[in-house]
Structures are given as structure tokens and as C-alpha cells.
Design a protein around this motif. Structure first.
Motif, PDB file in Angstrom:
ATOM      1  N   ASP A   1      47.241  53.370  30.354  1.00  0.00           N
ATOM      2  CA  ASP A   1      47.972  52.176  29.902  1.00  0.00           C
ATOM      3  C   ASP A   1      49.077  51.797  30.880  1.00  0.00           C
ATOM      4  OD1 ASP A   1      46.411  51.937  27.604  1.00  0.00           O
ATOM      5  OD2 ASP A   1      47.717  53.270  26.463  1.00  0.00           O
ATOM      6  N   CYS A   2      49.909  52.760  31.245  1.00  0.00           N
ATOM      7  CA  CYS A   2      51.030  52.491  32.152  1.00  0.00           C
ATOM      8  C   CYS A   2      51.144  53.626  33.170  1.00  0.00           C
ATOM      9  CB  CYS A   2      52.365  52.399  31.404  1.00  0.00           C
ATOM     10  SG  CYS A   2      52.383  51.387  29.929  1.00  0.00           S
ATOM     11  N   LEU A   3      51.393  53.266  34.400  1.00  0.00           N
ATOM     12  CA  LEU A   3      51.741  54.253  35.426  1.00  0.00           C
ATOM     13  C   LEU A   3      53.116  53.869  35.948  1.00  0.00           C
ATOM     14  CD1 LEU A   3      50.913  56.704  37.101  1.00  0.00           C
ATOM     15  CD2 LEU A   3      49.973  55.122  38.810  1.00  0.00           C
ATOM     16  N   ILE A   4      54.083  54.749  35.723  1.00  0.00           N
ATOM     17  CA  ILE A   4      55.476  54.440  36.045  1.00  0.00           C
ATOM     18  C   ILE A   4      55.907  55.193  37.290  1.00  0.00           C
ATOM     19  CG2 ILE A   4      57.844  54.540  35.183  1.00  0.00           C
ATOM     20  CD1 ILE A   4      56.756  54.225  32.395  1.00  0.00           C
ATOM     21  N   GLU A   5      56.462  54.452  38.227  1.00  0.00           N
ATOM     22  CA  GLU A   5      56.943  55.011  39.496  1.00  0.00           C
ATOM     23  C   GLU A   5      55.867  55.831  40.210  1.00  0.00           C
ATOM     24  OE1 GLU A   5      59.713  54.247  40.953  1.00  0.00           O
ATOM     25  OE2 GLU A   5      60.549  53.071  39.305  1.00  0.00           O
TER      26      GLU A   5
ATOM     27  N   CYS B   1      53.941  58.105  39.249  1.00  0.00           N
ATOM     28  CA  CYS B   1      53.759  59.527  38.949  1.00  0.00           C
ATOM     29  C   CYS B   1      53.790  59.881  37.472  1.00  0.00           C
ATOM     30  CB  CYS B   1      54.814  60.351  39.689  1.00  0.00           C
ATOM     31  SG  CYS B   1      56.514  59.958  39.214  1.00  0.00           S
ATOM     32  N   VAL B   2      54.295  59.015  36.604  1.00  0.00           N
ATOM     33  CA  VAL B   2      54.365  59.309  35.173  1.00  0.00           C
ATOM     34  C   VAL B   2      53.407  58.390  34.419  1.00  0.00           C
ATOM     35  CG1 VAL B   2      55.802  59.349  33.101  1.00  0.00           C
ATOM     36  CG2 VAL B   2      56.742  60.129  35.279  1.00  0.00           C
ATOM     37  N   ILE B   3      52.460  59.004  33.726  1.00  0.00           N
ATOM     38  CA  ILE B   3      51.506  58.252  32.915  1.00  0.00           C
ATOM     39  C   ILE B   3      52.080  58.095  31.510  1.00  0.00           C
ATOM     40  CG2 ILE B   3      49.238  58.344  31.811  1.00  0.00           C
ATOM     41  CD1 ILE B   3      48.279  59.992  34.233  1.00  0.00           C
TER      42      ILE B   3
ATOM     43  N   LEU C   1      52.976  61.183  29.093  1.00  0.00           N
ATOM     44  CA  LEU C   1      53.725  61.011  27.850  1.00  0.00           C
ATOM     45  C   LEU C   1      52.926  60.096  26.931  1.00  0.00           C
ATOM     46  CD1 LEU C   1      57.292  60.413  29.328  1.00  0.00           C
ATOM     47  CD2 LEU C   1      56.474  62.500  28.222  1.00  0.00           C
ATOM     48  N   HIS C   2      53.017  60.344  25.632  1.00  0.00           N
ATOM     49  CA  HIS C   2      52.302  59.530  24.647  1.00  0.00           C
ATOM     50  C   HIS C   2      53.303  58.938  23.654  1.00  0.00           C
ATOM     51  CE1 HIS C   2      48.044  60.776  25.497  1.00  0.00           C
ATOM     52  NE2 HIS C   2      48.714  61.710  26.158  1.00  0.00           N
ATOM     53  N   TYR C   3      53.125  57.657  23.341  1.00  0.00           N
ATOM     54  CA  TYR C   3      53.988  56.995  22.365  1.00  0.00           C
ATOM     55  C   TYR C   3      53.144  56.201  21.382  1.00  0.00           C
ATOM     56  CZ  TYR C   3      57.778  58.371  25.414  1.00  0.00           C
ATOM     57  OH  TYR C   3      58.655  59.128  26.144  1.00  0.00           O
TER      58      TYR C   3
ATOM     59  N   MET D   1      62.353  55.955  23.925  1.00  0.00           N
ATOM     60  CA  MET D   1      61.170  56.054  24.781  1.00  0.00           C
ATOM     61  C   MET D   1      61.549  55.911  26.246  1.00  0.00           C
ATOM     62  SD  MET D   1      57.830  53.522  24.786  1.00  0.00           S
ATOM     63  CE  MET D   1      58.857  52.088  25.218  1.00  0.00           C
ATOM     64  N   VAL D   2      62.333  54.897  26.563  1.00  0.00           N
ATOM     65  CA  VAL D   2      62.756  54.671  27.943  1.00  0.00           C
ATOM     66  C   VAL D   2      63.584  55.846  28.450  1.00  0.00           C
ATOM     67  CG1 VAL D   2      64.198  53.209  29.429  1.00  0.00           C
ATOM     68  CG2 VAL D   2      62.641  52.158  27.781  1.00  0.00           C
TER      69      VAL D   2
END
Length: 288
Positions: A206-210, A212-214, A246-248, A260-261
Motif C-alpha cells: 500500500d505505502c512505501l515510506i522513505e 524502506c518502511v512498508i 507496519l500494519h494499520y 500512526m505517523v
């Protein structure tokens, strides 16, 4: 199809004109009323026993459902169910628990007292809180009901500046309201976010942040045992490839976005500081 079935197909309410156009005669309609099968709301409008309350209210007010009250008719995402009815009424008379909107300028729903999707979204952008109107517009764009360009062209002038800014948050693709909300919260925190990213060994996330973080945004189907197992294996593959996962869930994204952020920021900080494991293990087993 009998009269009751016809009314059921129209949320339990229809005008006499619509009934006649469908082939029902005045005699048949009068008979249905006399037998208590249908009732007359007022001149020219007839109801079944299970007519939808919001549709009945719109007919009673001689108005059209719009803004968040019209969302369900176009399968638009919403965050919270509104207690007040949102109507566009020609009379403009104040009514209890009714939010009045301006005149409609686009074609209405083909057979219900509901504003056209263009007016519904224009009203929502000018009426609702930012994120509530955003998810409605996003779902309309995702269904290809209209484009953000269309809406921007209808919202000129300084008074529409905030509404136009909301349109800039709409994503080219969003499979759920959680995605557009999460993207908004993460980008506003200054993070680089790639939606629907393809991660080696994991697949689309869904999201890949910077980089390295899924972040996976899990809906109801993710509670099924088969899907849970699949998600854990995907997380394992991500970790072995150097990606934290991480899962939300809905409540996290909608009601606790700052938490979450903050968690994502903490993971990034810990990763940067090398706190997730001693590097000596990468060189092989320790000497005996």
C-alpha cells in the motif's frame, strides 16, 4: 413487475409521472392506495411501506439530497454518517436538522430526488471538513465518475481556494479511503511516500515510506486466517530484504492518525540509528 416491486427498485418512492411512464394506470394506482399497498405522500408522490426515510424527506421538502446525504447513491466513501440531512431546496426555507445547499446546476439522478454527482461533490467540498470531502471526491475519481479537473474548473475565485487545495490531495489511484487519508497524513509529516509500490520479494504494498518502511492498510478481509497468514509471510519477506513492515487498520488511520505517523517516524529514527540488531551477525556466526 407490480407497483410494490417498482417502488422497491426506487428506494420505495416515485412520482405519479414515473409510475405512469412505467405502464401503471391511474386505476391501478388508485386501487393500490385504497388497499393500503402504497400511500400518497402528497400530490404526485407515492410511497411503499418500506420507503427510505431520506428519500421521503427529500420528496416532502421538494428538494434533492446532496453532499454527504447523497453519497450512498453514487457509492461514494464517507467517514461518518451525518445526523443532519443535506438538501438542495428550491424554496430555501429553513427546516429542522437540514443543511441547505445552493442550487444544482448539473443533471440530477435519473429517477430519485438526488442531485447529480457533480453538484454533490461541489457541495461537499464547500461544506464538509477537509478529509471528509476528500474521501468522497477520491472515490468518485476512482470510479471515473468525474475528474478533479472538472471540479477545479467549477471552483474559481478566492472563496474556493481551500476547496481547490483539497483536490490536490486526490490520488491517481486509491483502492480504499484509508489509502488517500494515510497518504495525506504521511506527506504532511514531510515523508516521501510511494503508493502501490512494488517491493522485491513482497509484491505490491500500500505505502512505501522513505524507501524502506512498508505500511499496509488492512481492511476487514485481512482478519481472515488465510489473509493473516499471507500478510505475515509478506512481512517476513520484507524484513529479509531490509524493509520494516507496519500494519494499520481503519480506526488507526481515521481516529488516531497522529499516533500512526509518530510510530512511522520512530521506526525510521531507530532504523537510522541502527537499533534493530547488531551488524556483526551479517558477517557470519561468532567465533567459537
Amino acid at each position: 413487475m407490480d407497483i410494490v416491486d417498482f417502488l422497491r427498485s426506487r428506494e420505495g418512492a416515485a412520482t405519479a409521472q414515473a409510475l405512469y411512464a412505467a405502464g401503471f394506470t391511474r386505476r391501478a394506482l388508485a386501487k393500490a392506495v385504497s388497499e393500503g399497498i402504497v400511500t400518497r405522500l402528497h400530490r404526485g408522490v407515492y410511497l411503499s411501506r418500506k420507503a427510505a426515510p431520506d428519500v421521503v424527506a427529500a420528496f416532502r421538502a421538494n428538494g434533492k439530497l446532496t453532499c454527504v446525504s447523497a453519497a450512498r447513491f453514487y457509492r461514494l466513501w464517507t467517514l461518518d454518517s451525518a445526523n443532519d440531512l443535506h438538501l438542495s431546496c428550491g424554496t430555501g426555507l429553513a427546516r429542522h436538522q437540514v443543511v441547505h445547499h445552493g442550487q444544482c446546476i448539473h443533471p440530477d439522478h435519473p429517477f430519485l430526488p438526488v442531485a447529480g454527482v457533480g453538484d454533490v461533490l461541489l457541495h461537499a467540498l464547500r461544506c464538509l471538513p477537509e478529509l471528509e470531502s476528500l474521501v468522497m471526491v477520491q472515490s468518485a475519481v476512482s470510479q471515473a465518475l468525474l475528474t478533479t479537473k472538472f471540479l477545479k474548473n467549477k471552483m474559481g475565485g478566492n472563496r474556493n481556494g481551500k476547496a481547490r487545495a483539497i483536490l490536490d490531495l486526490v490520488l491517481p489511484r486509491a483502492d480504499s479511503l484509508l489509502e488517500v487519508l494515510a497518504h495525506t497524513h504521511f506527506t504532511r509529516a514531510g515523508l516521501r511516500v510511494k503508493m502501490h509500490a512494488d517491493v522485491p520479494g513482497v509484491g505490491e504494498v500500500d505505502c512505501l515510506i522513505e524507501g524502506c518502511v512498508i505500511v499496509e492498510l488492512d481492511g476487514g478481509t485481512h482478519f481472515k486466517p488465510k489473509q493473516v497468514k499471507k500478510d505475515w509471510y509478506r512481512s517476513n519477506s520484507g524484513l529479509s530484504g531490509g524493509f520494516m513492515s507496519l500494519h494499520y487498520y481503519y480506526a488507526d488511520v481515521v481516529y488516531q492518525p497522529q499516533k500512526m505517523v509518530d510510530e512511522v517516524l520512530a521506526v525510521l529514527a531507530n532504523k537510522e540509528a541502527g537499533r534493530y540488531g547488531p551488524l556483526r551477525y551479517l558477517a557470519g556466526p561468532p567465533p567459537s
